[in-house]
Motif scaffolding. Structure first.
Motif, PDB file in Angstrom:
ATOM      1  N   ASN A 115       0.851  -1.192   0.000  1.00 55.99           N
ATOM      2  CA  ASN A 115       0.000   0.000   0.000  1.00 55.99           C
ATOM      3  C   ASN A 115       0.886   1.240   0.000  1.00 55.99           C
ATOM      4  O   ASN A 115       0.570   2.254   0.621  1.00 55.99           O
ATOM      5  CB  ASN A 115      -0.935   0.007   1.210  1.00 55.99           C
ATOM      6  CG  ASN A 115      -2.031   1.057   1.095  1.00 55.99           C
ATOM      7  OD1 ASN A 115      -2.337   1.547   0.005  1.00 55.99           O
ATOM      8  ND2 ASN A 115      -2.627   1.421   2.224  1.00 55.99           N
ATOM      9  N   ASP A 137       0.487  -4.889  -8.694  1.00 51.64           N
ATOM     10  CA  ASP A 137      -0.657  -5.169  -7.837  1.00 51.64           C
ATOM     11  C   ASP A 137      -0.221  -4.926  -6.398  1.00 51.64           C
ATOM     12  O   ASP A 137       0.969  -4.726  -6.120  1.00 51.64           O
ATOM     13  CB  ASP A 137      -1.151  -6.609  -8.028  1.00 51.64           C
ATOM     14  CG  ASP A 137      -2.620  -6.778  -7.634  1.00 51.64           C
ATOM     15  OD1 ASP A 137      -3.187  -5.829  -7.048  1.00 51.64           O
ATOM     16  OD2 ASP A 137      -3.191  -7.846  -7.916  1.00 51.64           O
ATOM     17  N   PRO A 140      -5.448  -4.706  -0.914  1.00 55.44           N
ATOM     18  CA  PRO A 140      -6.775  -4.263  -1.368  1.00 55.44           C
ATOM     19  C   PRO A 140      -6.940  -2.749  -1.374  1.00 55.44           C
ATOM     20  O   PRO A 140      -7.523  -2.178  -2.298  1.00 55.44           O
ATOM     21  CB  PRO A 140      -7.721  -4.940  -0.366  1.00 55.44           C
ATOM     22  CG  PRO A 140      -6.998  -6.191   0.037  1.00 55.44           C
ATOM     23  CD  PRO A 140      -5.543  -5.801   0.076  1.00 55.44           C
ATOM     24  N   SER A 142      -4.783  -0.537  -1.988  1.00 59.53           N
ATOM     25  CA  SER A 142      -4.043   0.077  -3.099  1.00 59.53           C
ATOM     26  C   SER A 142      -4.922   0.196  -4.337  1.00 59.53           C
ATOM     27  O   SER A 142      -4.703   1.082  -5.169  1.00 59.53           O
ATOM     28  CB  SER A 142      -2.780  -0.734  -3.421  1.00 59.53           C
ATOM     29  OG  SER A 142      -3.103  -1.972  -4.052  1.00 59.53           O
ATOM     30  N   HIS A 143      -5.933  -0.675  -4.471  1.00 58.53           N
ATOM     31  CA  HIS A 143      -6.840  -0.624  -5.619  1.00 58.53           C
ATOM     32  C   HIS A 143      -7.748   0.606  -5.565  1.00 58.53           C
ATOM     33  O   HIS A 143      -8.322   1.001  -6.583  1.00 58.53           O
ATOM     34  CB  HIS A 143      -7.704  -1.881  -5.667  1.00 58.53           C
ATOM     35  CG  HIS A 143      -6.923  -3.134  -5.887  1.00 58.53           C
ATOM     36  ND1 HIS A 143      -7.525  -4.366  -6.029  1.00 58.53           N
ATOM     37  CD2 HIS A 143      -5.585  -3.364  -5.988  1.00 58.53           C
ATOM     38  CE1 HIS A 143      -6.594  -5.302  -6.199  1.00 58.53           C
ATOM     39  NE2 HIS A 143      -5.414  -4.712  -6.177  1.00 58.53           N
ATOM     40  N   GLU A 144      -7.869   1.209  -4.373  1.00 60.32           N
ATOM     41  CA  GLU A 144      -8.749   2.360  -4.187  1.00 60.32           C
ATOM     42  C   GLU A 144      -7.996   3.688  -4.266  1.00 60.32           C
ATOM     43  O   GLU A 144      -8.626   4.743  -4.320  1.00 60.32           O
ATOM     44  CB  GLU A 144      -9.455   2.258  -2.826  1.00 60.32           C
ATOM     45  CG  GLU A 144     -10.263   0.982  -2.637  1.00 60.32           C
ATOM     46  CD  GLU A 144     -10.764   0.839  -1.215  1.00 60.32           C
ATOM     47  OE1 GLU A 144     -10.709   1.837  -0.464  1.00 60.32           O
ATOM     48  OE2 GLU A 144     -11.207  -0.263  -0.846  1.00 60.32           O
ATOM     49  N   ASP A 163      -5.185  -1.142 -17.806  1.00 57.80           N
ATOM     50  CA  ASP A 163      -5.754  -1.041 -16.465  1.00 57.80           C
ATOM     51  C   ASP A 163      -7.265  -1.230 -16.486  1.00 57.80           C
ATOM     52  O   ASP A 163      -7.936  -0.964 -15.481  1.00 57.80           O
ATOM     53  CB  ASP A 163      -5.414   0.310 -15.828  1.00 57.80           C
ATOM     54  CG  ASP A 163      -6.134   1.472 -16.508  1.00 57.80           C
ATOM     55  OD1 ASP A 163      -6.475   1.327 -17.706  1.00 57.80           O
ATOM     56  OD2 ASP A 163      -6.343   2.507 -15.859  1.00 57.80           O
ATOM     57  N   ARG A 166      -9.696   1.532 -15.111  1.00 60.01           N
ATOM     58  CA  ARG A 166      -9.914   1.848 -13.700  1.00 60.01           C
ATOM     59  C   ARG A 166      -9.188   3.111 -13.251  1.00 60.01           C
ATOM     60  O   ARG A 166      -9.592   3.764 -12.301  1.00 60.01           O
ATOM     61  CB  ARG A 166      -9.457   0.674 -12.820  1.00 60.01           C
ATOM     62  CG  ARG A 166     -10.348  -0.555 -12.859  1.00 60.01           C
ATOM     63  CD  ARG A 166      -9.817  -1.618 -11.893  1.00 60.01           C
ATOM     64  NE  ARG A 166      -8.462  -2.015 -12.271  1.00 60.01           N
ATOM     65  CZ  ARG A 166      -8.173  -3.000 -13.106  1.00 60.01           C
ATOM     66  NH1 ARG A 166      -9.149  -3.700 -13.659  1.00 60.01           N
ATOM     67  NH2 ARG A 166      -6.932  -3.309 -13.404  1.00 60.01           N
ATOM     68  N   ALA A 168      -6.471   2.841 -11.785  1.00 61.36           N
ATOM     69  CA  ALA A 168      -5.958   2.346 -10.504  1.00 61.36           C
ATOM     70  C   ALA A 168      -5.414   0.941 -10.712  1.00 61.36           C
ATOM     71  O   ALA A 168      -5.515   0.360 -11.794  1.00 61.36           O
ATOM     72  CB  ALA A 168      -7.074   2.331  -9.456  1.00 61.36           C
ATOM     73  N   LEU A 169      -4.832   0.397  -9.647  1.00 60.05           N
ATOM     74  CA  LEU A 169      -4.333  -0.975  -9.687  1.00 60.05           C
ATOM     75  C   LEU A 169      -5.483  -1.966  -9.706  1.00 60.05           C
ATOM     76  O   LEU A 169      -6.590  -1.641  -9.267  1.00 60.05           O
ATOM     77  CB  LEU A 169      -3.447  -1.224  -8.469  1.00 60.05           C
ATOM     78  CG  LEU A 169      -2.149  -0.419  -8.384  1.00 60.05           C
ATOM     79  CD1 LEU A 169      -1.455  -0.711  -7.068  1.00 60.05           C
ATOM     80  CD2 LEU A 169      -1.238  -0.715  -9.547  1.00 60.05           C
ATOM     81  N   PRO A 170      -5.209  -3.208 -10.171  1.00 60.18           N
ATOM     82  CA  PRO A 170      -3.972  -3.690 -10.797  1.00 60.18           C
ATOM     83  C   PRO A 170      -3.860  -3.213 -12.237  1.00 60.18           C
ATOM     84  O   PRO A 170      -4.857  -2.873 -12.868  1.00 60.18           O
ATOM     85  CB  PRO A 170      -4.134  -5.214 -10.729  1.00 60.18           C
ATOM     86  CG  PRO A 170      -5.613  -5.437 -10.724  1.00 60.18           C
ATOM     87  CD  PRO A 170      -6.208  -4.276  -9.978  1.00 60.18           C
TER      88      PRO A 170
END
Length: 453
Positions: A115, A137, A140, A142-144, A163, A166, A168-170
């Motif tokens: 993160n 990646d 969790p 980090s996806h936000e 991506d 998104r 964002a990740l991943p």
């Protein structure tokens, strides 16, 4: 806000101070400096050294990610005991160093960013210079966290990134071995790291890079100044608004970066809870090796905590900070030093008058929504905190013990520890999250309380 149920039983009883603290605390090296140094050394034309690096989750994730791209990073510890005092937590030994050996960057590779904002944002531009696909990646959360600024800018500069829309990740960066570079616009209102990410790799782009910030606000400017200073020290030519350039525009000229021999400063933001302990208890804390000049945002603690009732003196051996026994409320704009907000909020909750912390709306996008988290957790102990559009208003109240949740956020954990100094019965959930930037925090904290000279 939700809390991971598996962590709710992992509670650390925050120690209450029995009197004024009087301690010397050796704070490990700066995370921000260590991770920038790793990126610059990996992109250099010759090997370099990083001495007294921080060994924490964020910096080890950065080092492992660079290794996965082909960079050599060798860890050494001096055998000269006369030059190597006992280790401080975080692996910060005076004789510890990382030798970074640049190599052609290559995929395929799979990188775990955890993160860590610096890892997830600084490395996609590096991956665009690699040959082959590089997948990113992380945790969790980090996806936000916002990454659109880096993704959109790299695409505009010629990179191919998947991506799934998104922002964002991943994601996967399909490196082509080089990047044209040139002018690019980015809205860095949600994170100054978008600008730093492009600048750090810009000297390796064929045309360099010209980054133009288009947003209405730009938080954490000191971190961009840190990036610029470190680029210049590595031999890059950088034009900035401060050096007579156009407002909100930074230019890096293409060219080779030099291998450096860099000694990392103590992390001044991580010094915050220890200085706060002196303020809360009316005691004294010495932080050795506090730099006389620095771009670290944490240096502003000297001014902020003095306004809140302490006094400090920068001496040859470091910073000596002393509390007066009283804590005053403060009205302060923290837009350039947002990472200090949790610790300042904790101190403000113990003050003798209300406080208003402004300019930190972007904290809603950090490791957690820090404004919501601070409001919920301080109020859960009997406090009176309300969110504003861009910060917090804090009215001190008599607090009681209880569970202080951290939301996997290291600065929430240290904020809870500050409150625990004055409030009996505070239990911090998942204090181990401090390993993100401050390994062995609990050891340092209890050592400070036991150190009576």
């Amino acid at each position: 806000m939700t809390v991971h149920s598996a962590q709710q039983t992992d509670l650390w009883p925050a120690p209450t101070a029995s009197g004024p603290v009087d301690a010397t605390v050796h704070v490990p090296g700066s995370k921000s400096v260590t991770n920038r140094a790793l990126v610059l050394a990996a992109l250099a034309s010759e090997p370099g050294w990083i001495r007294r690096p921080l060994r924490s989750r964020d910096t080890l994730l950065m080092a492992e990610a660079l290794r996965a791209l082909g960079v050599g990073i060798e860890e050494t510890i001096s055998s000269n005991s006369a030059a190597t005092p006992a280790a401080t937590p975080g692996g910060d030994k005076a004789g510890e160093a990382w030798r970074v050996i640049p190599a052609p960057l290559a995929g395929p590779a799979s990188l775990d960013v955890g993160n860590a904002g610096t890892v997830m944002r600084f490395l996609p531009p590096v991956a665009a210079l690699a040959n082959g696909p590089v997948r990113f990646d992380g945790d969790p959360r980090s996806h936000e966290r916002p990454l659109h600024g880096v993704i959109d800018a790299l695409r505009a500069l010629g990179a191919r990134i998947d991506d799934d829309g998104r922002g964002a990740l991943p994601l996967t960066v399909h490196g082509g071995g080089a990047l044209d570079g040139g002018p690019v616009e980015v809205d860095a209102s949600s994170s100054s790291q978008f600008v730093s990410a492009l600048l750090l790799s810009g000297a390796r782009f064929n045309q360099g890079v010209e980054v133009r910030h288009t947003g209405a606000t730009l938080p954490s400017l000191p971190h961009i100044r840190m990036t610029v200073d470190m680029l210049r020290a590595a031999g890059a030519q950088v034009d900035t608004p401060e050096s007579g350039g156009e407002a909100n525009v930074w230019r890096v000229t293409p060219g080779a970066l030099l291998g450096r021999d860099l000694t990392v400063e103590p992390d001044l933001s991580n010094a915050q809870p220890f200085l706060a302990a002196a303020l809360v208890t009316g005691g004294r804390v010495i932080v050795p090796d506090w730099p006389e000049r620095t771009t670290q945002p944490g240096d502003r603690l000297r001014e902020i905590f003095t306004r809140m009732g302490g006094s400090c003196e920068l001496k040859e051996y470091g910073l000596e900070f002393t509390g007066s026994g009283r804590i005053h409320g403060i009205d302060v704009d923290l837009s350039e030093v947002g990472e200090l907000t949790p610790g300042i909020a904790a101190v403000a909750a113990l003050a003798d008058s209300p406080s208003t912390l402004r300019g930190v709306a972007h904290l809603r996008l950090h490791e957690t929504d820090r404004l919501a988290a601070l409001t919920k957790e301080i109020n859960g102990l009997g406090g009176d905190v309300t969110e504003t559009a861009d910060g917090l208003h804090i009215r001190p109240r008599a607090l009681r013990g209880g569970v202080f949740h951290t939301y996997d956020d290291h600065r929430m954990a240290t904020a809870g520890a500050i409150l625990g100094l004055a409030v009996e019965g505070v239990e911090i959930e998942n204090v181990a999250t401090t390993a993100k930037t401050l390994p062995d925090f609990t050891h340092l904290w209890t050592g400070m309380l036991e150190d009576r000279r």
